[in-house]
Design an enzyme around this catalytic site. Structure first.
Site, PDB file in Angstrom:
ATOM      1  N   ASP A  85     -13.097  -5.945   5.193  1.00 12.05           N
ATOM      2  CA  ASP A  85     -11.301  -5.447   4.536  1.00 12.05           C
ATOM      3  C   ASP A  85     -11.710  -5.470   3.321  1.00 12.05           C
ATOM      4  OD1 ASP A  85      -8.751  -4.815   4.098  1.00 12.05           O
ATOM      5  OD2 ASP A  85      -7.916  -7.046   5.029  1.00 12.05           O
ATOM      6  N   TYR A 178       1.366   6.506   0.050  1.00  6.49           N
ATOM      7  CA  TYR A 178      -0.212   6.687  -0.085  1.00  6.49           C
ATOM      8  C   TYR A 178       0.093   8.115  -0.843  1.00  6.49           C
ATOM      9  CZ  TYR A 178      -3.499   9.429   2.917  1.00  6.49           C
ATOM     10  OH  TYR A 178      -4.523  10.781   2.605  1.00  6.49           O
ATOM     11  N   LYS A 182      -3.671   8.272  -3.577  1.00  4.91           N
ATOM     12  CA  LYS A 182      -3.974   9.315  -3.362  1.00  4.91           C
ATOM     13  C   LYS A 182      -3.886  10.118  -5.174  1.00  4.91           C
ATOM     14  CE  LYS A 182      -6.114   9.076   0.207  1.00  4.91           C
ATOM     15  NZ  LYS A 182      -7.701   8.475   0.260  1.00  4.91           N
TER      16      LYS A 182
END
Length: 279
Positions: A85, A178, A182
């Site tokens: 993980d 997200y 990025k």
């Protein structure tokens, strides 16, 4: 290369890169883009370590489907899967140490694992944001830090990361968390490239557009996929091998003088003129 342009199927087998004897660690390698990357490196003789939150899936296809055999005249490559993980700092660091211990070396790190639950902006919780940043961005720091001594022992290495056009170039509803991660990844690529260059370690990334993977199904139905494909100048969605090809190049000696860069692999979808010409 000669012949017609390669637009579908596996990445060309005659791609001029040989990774025999080299060890490549791919995170998030059990499916989708990650699996395509794993298969591409394995086909070219690399020993591949597959790290994933669901590594059992990787173990099953590593054993039952059998990755391509090493090229003629080369020793049989070794492939292993690791449960991990990457939201946990210690887990990321331990992964790198285990891989180097198991394989005796580490030459290429590919951080492909990502977390991106489709979540409206006003519904993003502290837990969702924390895990997104931990897996997508923070893990890149911890993995690269841990891999640096291993690379130095080999006289150099490659840090590669699957970034995205979402964030650095375009936006998509429900993916603000997200996109932020990025955009951070691309900043890391540039800064880390400068600091690691004296050690002959290059740092680069690939920015995929819309790639046909199980994860893409979360974004909409088949009709949406068809509309997206129609809007791509090259007329199709991307495939995992499209991303794997760029990764192979960046990991190869052909890219020894390339660092701090990202390659956009999106069929031309983010070209400024694309929205008008292909709407």
């Amino acid at each position: 290369m000669t012949g017609a342009p390669h637009l579908s199927g596996d990445f060309p087998r005659d791609f001029p890169a040989d990774f025999a004897g080299r060890t490549v660690l791919v995170t998030g390698g059990a499916q989708g883009i990650g699996r395509g990357i794993v298969e591409a490196f394995a086909r070219r003789g690399a020993n591949v370590a597959v790290a994933d939150l669901h590594a059992q899936a990787a173990r099953e296809w590593l054993v039952h489907e059998r990755l391509p055999a090493a090229p003629a005249g080369q020793a049989e490559a070794v492939h292993r899967a690791y449960d991990v993980d990457l939201a946990e700092h210690d887990a990321a660091v331990d992964l790198v140490r285990r891989v180097e211990a198991d394989f005796g070396r580490l030459d290429v790190l590919v951080h492909n694992a990502a977390y991106f639950p489709l979540t409206p902006f006003d519904a993003i919780t502290p837990a969702v944001l924390a895990r997104t940043l931990a897996v997508n961005l923070a893990a890149l720091f911890w993995l690269a830090q841990a891999a640096t001594p291993a690379f130095v022992r080999r006289g150099g290495g490659r840090v590669l990361v699957t970034s995205s056009v979402t964030g650095p170039r375009v936006a998509y509803p429900g993916l603000a968390h997200y996109a932020a991660s990025k955009a951070g990844v691309n900043g890391f690529i540039r800064a880390a490239a400068l600091e690691l260059a004296p050690h002959r370690i290059t740092v680069n990334g690939v920015e995929p557009g819309m790639i046909r993977t199980p994860a893409m199904n979360k974004l909409g139905d088949a009709a949406l996929s068809a509309r997206i494909a129609n809007a791509v100048p090259l007329g199709r969605l991307g495939e995992p091998h499209d991303i794997a090809g760029a990764m192979l190049y960046l990991a190869s000696e052909h890219a020894a003088y390339v660092t701090g860069q990202t390659i956009v692999v999106d069929g031309g979808a983010t070209l400024p003129e694309a929205s008008a010409a292909f709407a």
